[in-house]
Design a protein around this motif. Structure first.
Motif, mmCIF file in Angstrom:
data_model
loop_
_atom_site.group_PDB
_atom_site.id
_atom_site.type_symbol
_atom_site.label_atom_id
_atom_site.label_comp_id
_atom_site.label_asym_id
_atom_site.label_seq_id
_atom_site.Cartn_x
_atom_site.Cartn_y
_atom_site.Cartn_z
ATOM 1 N N THR A 170 -2.865 -2.599 -11.032
ATOM 2 C CA THR A 170 -1.462 -2.243 -11.281
ATOM 3 C C THR A 170 -1.018 -0.998 -10.533
ATOM 4 N N ASN A 171 -1.932 -0.080 -10.272
ATOM 5 C CA ASN A 171 -1.621 1.137 -9.526
ATOM 6 C C ASN A 171 -2.564 1.255 -8.339
ATOM 7 N N ALA A 172 -2.018 1.392 -7.163
ATOM 8 C CA ALA A 172 -2.866 1.580 -5.990
ATOM 9 C C ALA A 172 -3.681 2.851 -6.154
ATOM 10 N N PRO A 173 -4.959 2.832 -5.774
ATOM 11 C CA PRO A 173 -5.768 4.053 -5.811
ATOM 12 C C PRO A 173 -5.101 5.165 -5.000
ATOM 13 N N GLN A 174 -5.256 6.397 -5.429
ATOM 14 C CA GLN A 174 -4.621 7.518 -4.740
ATOM 15 C C GLN A 174 -5.044 7.593 -3.284
ATOM 16 N N SER A 175 -6.303 7.247 -3.008
ATOM 17 C CA SER A 175 -6.772 7.288 -1.620
ATOM 18 C C SER A 175 -6.003 6.292 -0.754
ATOM 19 N N VAL A 176 -5.636 5.136 -1.336
ATOM 20 C CA VAL A 176 -4.859 4.137 -0.603
ATOM 21 C C VAL A 176 -3.426 4.641 -0.405
ATOM 22 N N PRO A 213 7.838 -2.014 -8.358
ATOM 23 C CA PRO A 213 7.520 -1.831 -9.764
ATOM 24 C C PRO A 213 6.062 -1.457 -9.979
ATOM 25 N N ARG A 214 5.763 -0.960 -11.154
ATOM 26 C CA ARG A 214 4.451 -0.397 -11.411
ATOM 27 C C ARG A 214 3.338 -1.433 -11.367
ATOM 28 N N ASN A 215 3.689 -2.705 -11.424
ATOM 29 C CA ASN A 215 2.634 -3.726 -11.463
ATOM 30 C C ASN A 215 2.421 -4.415 -10.125
ATOM 31 N N ALA A 216 2.702 -3.723 -9.014
ATOM 32 C CA ALA A 216 2.497 -4.353 -7.712
ATOM 33 C C ALA A 216 2.189 -3.316 -6.649
ATOM 34 N N TRP A 217 1.274 -3.652 -5.769
ATOM 35 C CA TRP A 217 1.028 -2.821 -4.592
ATOM 36 C C TRP A 217 0.325 -3.637 -3.536
ATOM 37 N N ALA A 218 0.423 -3.206 -2.299
ATOM 38 C CA ALA A 218 -0.263 -3.899 -1.208
ATOM 39 C C ALA A 218 -0.517 -2.910 -0.088
ATOM 40 N N ALA A 219 -1.579 -3.140 0.641
ATOM 41 C CA ALA A 219 -1.907 -2.288 1.782
ATOM 42 C C ALA A 219 -2.468 -3.146 2.886
ATOM 43 N N ALA A 220 -2.293 -2.685 4.112
ATOM 44 C CA ALA A 220 -2.843 -3.401 5.261
ATOM 45 C C ALA A 220 -3.411 -2.387 6.230
#
Length: 259
Positions: A170-176, A213-220
């Motif tokens: 639900t929350n991307a890690p701070q490092s991400v 929203p708080r329940n979504a994140w993505a990284a590439a």
């Protein structure tokens, strides 16, 4: 909501050629394809709730230290989870070489002993297990609610037994998040707006690049260099317990919702 932790590191240049060779094996391969000589399993498709992709993957055996090259928008929670449990007995390394979203990111990616995201890779989360209160408010049959409770408990059990903080869904890690802000300098970027619509289970689902929203994140990954992303406290799974259902849980409902 607690912040999950993860470490991100660029892989040495010497590894890049090997990774390109492994992903090249899967070029143009759809659904599930296994290259026995290289011990590479190519997964490109949706984890349909009917279990067709799952059966294609779990219907055969593999060698230890399997390499899984994955592209999947996600699909059925239970089929993706059962597939992951089966593959864990082979202590697989996962290489994300395209979109790995929803159930692919929540289970298949998390189940890998080692995790690699190529320059074309996207890892996208859109939420964790539902609360009992939320399920109770849903306009579905009592049987449907019971099935959802069982599946969501399996969701939580997977993360507990792997020592992974479920907050990562639900929350991307701070490092991400920090890496996203640095962009190309860090090798990790937030996905662009036009990349945020992905098809899953016959419907379109919006994937946000930041926890809003708080329940979504993505990284590439932002560059052609591959990156390894590993959740904190990941431990090797006991082969004797891999693939085993959580105690007291009944077989899945094929009418399970998509993740």
């Amino acid at each position: 909501m607690p912040q999950a932790q993860a470490t991100i590191r660029a892989l040495p240049i010497s590894d890049a050629g090997e990774i390109r060779a492994l992903t090249a094996i899967c070029g143009g391969k759809k659904a599930a394809y296994y290259d026995e000589k290289s011990n590479v399993l190519c997964i490109d498709g949706q984890f349909d709730v009917e279990g067709r992709l799952e059966r294609m993957i779990t219907g055969r055996s593999y060698r230890d230290d399997l390499v899984v090259v994955a592209k999947s928008p996600g699909g059925g929670l239970q089929t993706a989870l059962d597939t992951t449990r089966y593959l864990e007995r082979y202590h697989y390394t996962i290489i994300v070489d395209g979109l790995c979203a929803s159930a692919c990111a929540q289970f298949l990616f998390m189940g890998g002993t080692y995790k690699i995201v190529t320059g074309k890779g996207i890892v996208a989360m859109h939420g964790g297990p539902m609360s009992a209160a939320y399920i109770d408010k849903m306009s579905i049959t009592p049987e449907g609610k019971a099935n959802l409770r069982r599946e969501n408990e399996e969701f939580r059990e997977f993360y507990r037994t792997h020592g992974i903080d479920v907050a990562i869904t639900t929350n991307a890690p701070q490092s991400v998040l920090d890496a996203m802000k640095k962009g190309a300098e860090s090798g990790v970027r937030a996905i662009r707006r036009e990349e945020r619509s992905v098809r899953r289970c016959g419907h379109h689902a919006t994937v946000s690049a930041v926890p809003r929203p708080r329940n979504a994140w993505a990284a590439a990954t932002a560059t052609a260099r591959a990156h390894a992303i590993a959740p904190a406290r990941r431990r090797r799974v006991d082969p004797a317990s891999a693939g085993r259902a959580a105690p007291g849980l009944t077989p899945r409902s094929r009418a399970s919702p998509c993740r």
